[in-house]
Design a protein around this motif. Structure first.
Motif, PDB file in Angstrom:
ATOM      1  N   GLY A 177      76.241  55.619  53.104  1.00  0.00           N
ATOM      2  CA  GLY A 177      77.504  55.526  52.373  1.00  0.00           C
ATOM      3  C   GLY A 177      78.557  54.752  53.145  1.00  0.00           C
ATOM      4  N   SER A 178      79.563  54.292  52.441  1.00  0.00           N
ATOM      5  CA  SER A 178      80.621  53.491  53.055  1.00  0.00           C
ATOM      6  C   SER A 178      81.557  54.329  53.927  1.00  0.00           C
ATOM      7  N   GLU A 179      81.477  55.651  53.813  1.00  0.00           N
ATOM      8  CA  GLU A 179      82.381  56.500  54.596  1.00  0.00           C
ATOM      9  C   GLU A 179      81.875  56.710  56.029  1.00  0.00           C
ATOM     10  N   PHE A 180      80.675  56.217  56.346  1.00  0.00           N
ATOM     11  CA  PHE A 180      80.119  56.368  57.688  1.00  0.00           C
ATOM     12  C   PHE A 180      79.963  54.999  58.345  1.00  0.00           C
ATOM     13  N   THR A 181      79.982  54.980  59.658  1.00  0.00           N
ATOM     14  CA  THR A 181      79.775  53.753  60.428  1.00  0.00           C
ATOM     15  C   THR A 181      78.421  53.834  61.119  1.00  0.00           C
ATOM     16  N   ALA A 182      77.572  52.853  60.860  1.00  0.00           N
ATOM     17  CA  ALA A 182      76.234  52.834  61.458  1.00  0.00           C
ATOM     18  C   ALA A 182      76.308  52.262  62.870  1.00  0.00           C
ATOM     19  N   MET A 183      75.805  53.032  63.853  1.00  0.00           N
ATOM     20  CA  MET A 183      75.742  52.577  65.237  1.00  0.00           C
ATOM     21  C   MET A 183      74.393  52.975  65.832  1.00  0.00           C
ATOM     22  N   PRO A 184      73.328  52.287  65.426  1.00  0.00           N
ATOM     23  CA  PRO A 184      71.994  52.627  65.931  1.00  0.00           C
ATOM     24  C   PRO A 184      71.865  52.326  67.420  1.00  0.00           C
ATOM     25  N   ARG A 185      71.159  53.186  68.135  1.00  0.00           N
ATOM     26  CA  ARG A 185      70.901  52.975  69.564  1.00  0.00           C
ATOM     27  C   ARG A 185      69.783  51.961  69.733  1.00  0.00           C
ATOM     28  N   MET A 186      69.917  51.113  70.732  1.00  0.00           N
ATOM     29  CA  MET A 186      68.953  50.031  70.926  1.00  0.00           C
ATOM     30  C   MET A 186      67.555  50.556  71.236  1.00  0.00           C
ATOM     31  N   SER A 187      67.459  51.635  72.025  1.00  0.00           N
ATOM     32  CA  SER A 187      66.137  52.157  72.384  1.00  0.00           C
ATOM     33  C   SER A 187      65.428  52.754  71.178  1.00  0.00           C
ATOM     34  N   GLU A 188      66.183  53.475  70.339  1.00  0.00           N
ATOM     35  CA  GLU A 188      65.585  54.066  69.145  1.00  0.00           C
ATOM     36  C   GLU A 188      65.143  52.981  68.167  1.00  0.00           C
ATOM     37  N   TYR A 189      65.966  51.930  68.059  1.00  0.00           N
ATOM     38  CA  TYR A 189      65.605  50.852  67.148  1.00  0.00           C
ATOM     39  C   TYR A 189      64.341  50.130  67.607  1.00  0.00           C
ATOM     40  N   VAL A 190      64.225  49.857  68.904  1.00  0.00           N
ATOM     41  CA  VAL A 190      63.038  49.167  69.419  1.00  0.00           C
ATOM     42  C   VAL A 190      61.787  50.000  69.172  1.00  0.00           C
ATOM     43  N   SER A 191      61.883  51.320  69.370  1.00  0.00           N
ATOM     44  CA  SER A 191      60.735  52.197  69.090  1.00  0.00           C
ATOM     45  C   SER A 191      60.376  52.157  67.608  1.00  0.00           C
ATOM     46  N   PHE A 192      61.386  52.234  66.765  1.00  0.00           N
ATOM     47  CA  PHE A 192      61.201  52.174  65.307  1.00  0.00           C
ATOM     48  C   PHE A 192      60.560  50.849  64.906  1.00  0.00           C
ATOM     49  N   PHE A 193      61.107  49.759  65.425  1.00  0.00           N
ATOM     50  CA  PHE A 193      60.621  48.416  65.128  1.00  0.00           C
ATOM     51  C   PHE A 193      59.169  48.247  65.591  1.00  0.00           C
ATOM     52  N   GLY A 194      58.910  48.620  66.843  1.00  0.00           N
ATOM     53  CA  GLY A 194      57.573  48.440  67.394  1.00  0.00           C
ATOM     54  C   GLY A 194      56.517  49.249  66.674  1.00  0.00           C
ATOM     55  N   LYS A 195      56.857  50.485  66.310  1.00  0.00           N
ATOM     56  CA  LYS A 195      55.901  51.351  65.612  1.00  0.00           C
ATOM     57  C   LYS A 195      55.532  50.777  64.247  1.00  0.00           C
ATOM     58  N   LEU A 196      56.534  50.263  63.530  1.00  0.00           N
ATOM     59  CA  LEU A 196      56.261  49.681  62.216  1.00  0.00           C
ATOM     60  C   LEU A 196      55.465  48.382  62.324  1.00  0.00           C
ATOM     61  N   MET A 197      55.828  47.529  63.259  1.00  0.00           N
ATOM     62  CA  MET A 197      55.122  46.253  63.427  1.00  0.00           C
ATOM     63  C   MET A 197      53.655  46.480  63.794  1.00  0.00           C
ATOM     64  N   LEU A 198      53.419  47.380  64.736  1.00  0.00           N
ATOM     65  CA  LEU A 198      52.046  47.684  65.129  1.00  0.00           C
ATOM     66  C   LEU A 198      51.280  48.335  63.973  1.00  0.00           C
ATOM     67  N   GLY A 199      51.959  49.231  63.258  1.00  0.00           N
ATOM     68  CA  GLY A 199      51.309  49.898  62.127  1.00  0.00           C
ATOM     69  C   GLY A 199      50.874  48.918  61.063  1.00  0.00           C
ATOM     70  N   PHE A 200      51.766  48.000  60.684  1.00  0.00           N
ATOM     71  CA  PHE A 200      51.410  47.009  59.668  1.00  0.00           C
ATOM     72  C   PHE A 200      50.370  46.036  60.189  1.00  0.00           C
ATOM     73  N   GLY A 201      50.457  45.675  61.470  1.00  0.00           N
ATOM     74  CA  GLY A 201      49.464  44.770  62.048  1.00  0.00           C
ATOM     75  C   GLY A 201      48.070  45.370  62.001  1.00  0.00           C
ATOM     76  N   ILE A 202      47.965  46.637  62.399  1.00  0.00           N
ATOM     77  CA  ILE A 202      46.668  47.324  62.372  1.00  0.00           C
ATOM     78  C   ILE A 202      46.175  47.490  60.937  1.00  0.00           C
ATOM     79  N   ALA A 203      47.088  47.825  60.024  1.00  0.00           N
ATOM     80  CA  ALA A 203      46.706  48.039  58.624  1.00  0.00           C
ATOM     81  C   ALA A 203      46.102  46.779  58.005  1.00  0.00           C
ATOM     82  N   PHE A 204      46.637  45.620  58.344  1.00  0.00           N
ATOM     83  CA  PHE A 204      46.164  44.369  57.759  1.00  0.00           C
ATOM     84  C   PHE A 204      44.824  43.915  58.339  1.00  0.00           C
ATOM     85  N   GLU A 205      44.301  44.660  59.302  1.00  0.00           N
ATOM     86  CA  GLU A 205      42.978  44.337  59.849  1.00  0.00           C
ATOM     87  C   GLU A 205      41.850  44.833  58.943  1.00  0.00           C
TER      88      GLU A 205
END
Length: 253
Positions: free
Chosen positions: A140-168
């Protein structure tokens, strides 16, 4: 029995050492350029953050940038060393194959790498832009998003690896069919179980949100259908010969 396994264990150890050495080299290379890699990784999130005022990526611990750099390097090192890892996997199983099957090593490494990159690209260019924007707008517009860099990298890496493995999946199916281990009938009979396994894998390989799980499960179901077609082309189920329906002639006395 143990004596027979010793050569295989020694071979496996040798292959694993080679993989670790190459992976470590790429890890160091990625660590040198971790900031440039992070800029590329964070681009989908930065675009999505534009919908939320005053939003930015932050870190809250003194050591967080360092450990984030390590995470990025581990992730990037795996991507860069993937062709070599696939080569070592095939080289390990090659002694148990026929000569004509051993020649499949180049297609295996090439298509294994291509499909892994295709899965990661699908996540980066299709899933992330839509998913990140939707998740941030959900706040919502009433909140300010401030994601932590470490959490985002973990999130990003897990999804990228998951999709990479799935497409095999189509690649694995092709080579199993080529080796005569599966047929289209095998995959069709297993389909009902595959659907359940796909949704379980989607839940395990992705963060715990419905969008990410559906975003992975949907292409996986499509890829399973493609795998059935591949198996039908490469190693179709052979129909059992039917007995002749013509009536037998009576022997003349």
């Amino acid at each position: 029995m143990l004596e027979d396994l010793k050569p295989h264990i020694a071979e496996l150890r040798s292959r694993l050492i080679k993989i670790v050495v190459i992976y470590f080299i790429f890890f160091i290379l990625a660590f040198v350029f971790w900031k440039e890699i992070f800029q590329w990784m964070s681009q989908p999130l930065l675009e999505a953050l534009k919908v939320s005022k005053n939003s930015e990526i932050i870190f809250t611990g003194l050591a967080e940038p360092f450990f984030t750099a390590v995470k990025i390097s581990l992730f990037a090192g795996l991507f860069m060393s993937l062709p070599f890892i696939l080569y070592q996997i095939w080289a390990f199983i090659a002694p148990g194959l026929y000569e004509h099957e051993k020649k499949l090593i180049i297609p295996f490494v090439f298509w294994g790498t291509v499909m892994f990159v295709a899965g990661a690209a699908f996540a980066y260019y299709v899933v992330f832009p839509v998913g990140f924007k939707m998740l941030i707008q959900f706040g919502g517009s009433e909140f300010t998003a401030m994601p932590r860099m470490s959490e985002y990298v973990s999130f990003f890496g897990k999804l990228m690896l998951g999709f990479g493995i799935a497409f095999e999946m189509p690649v694995v199916t092709y080579f199993l069919a080529k080796l005569g281990l599966v047929t289209d009938r095998t995959l069709k009979d297993f389909a009902r179980y595959a659907i359940v396994i796909i949704f379980i894998l989607a839940a395990v390989l992705t963060p715990p949100d419905l969008f990410s799980q559906l975003a992975m499960a949907t292409p996986l179901l499509v890829l399973y259908g493609v795998s059935i077609i591949i198996a039908k082309i490469v190693n179709p189920e052979k129909e059992a010969p039917q007995e002749s329906q013509a009536p037998k002639q009576k022997e003349k006395e």
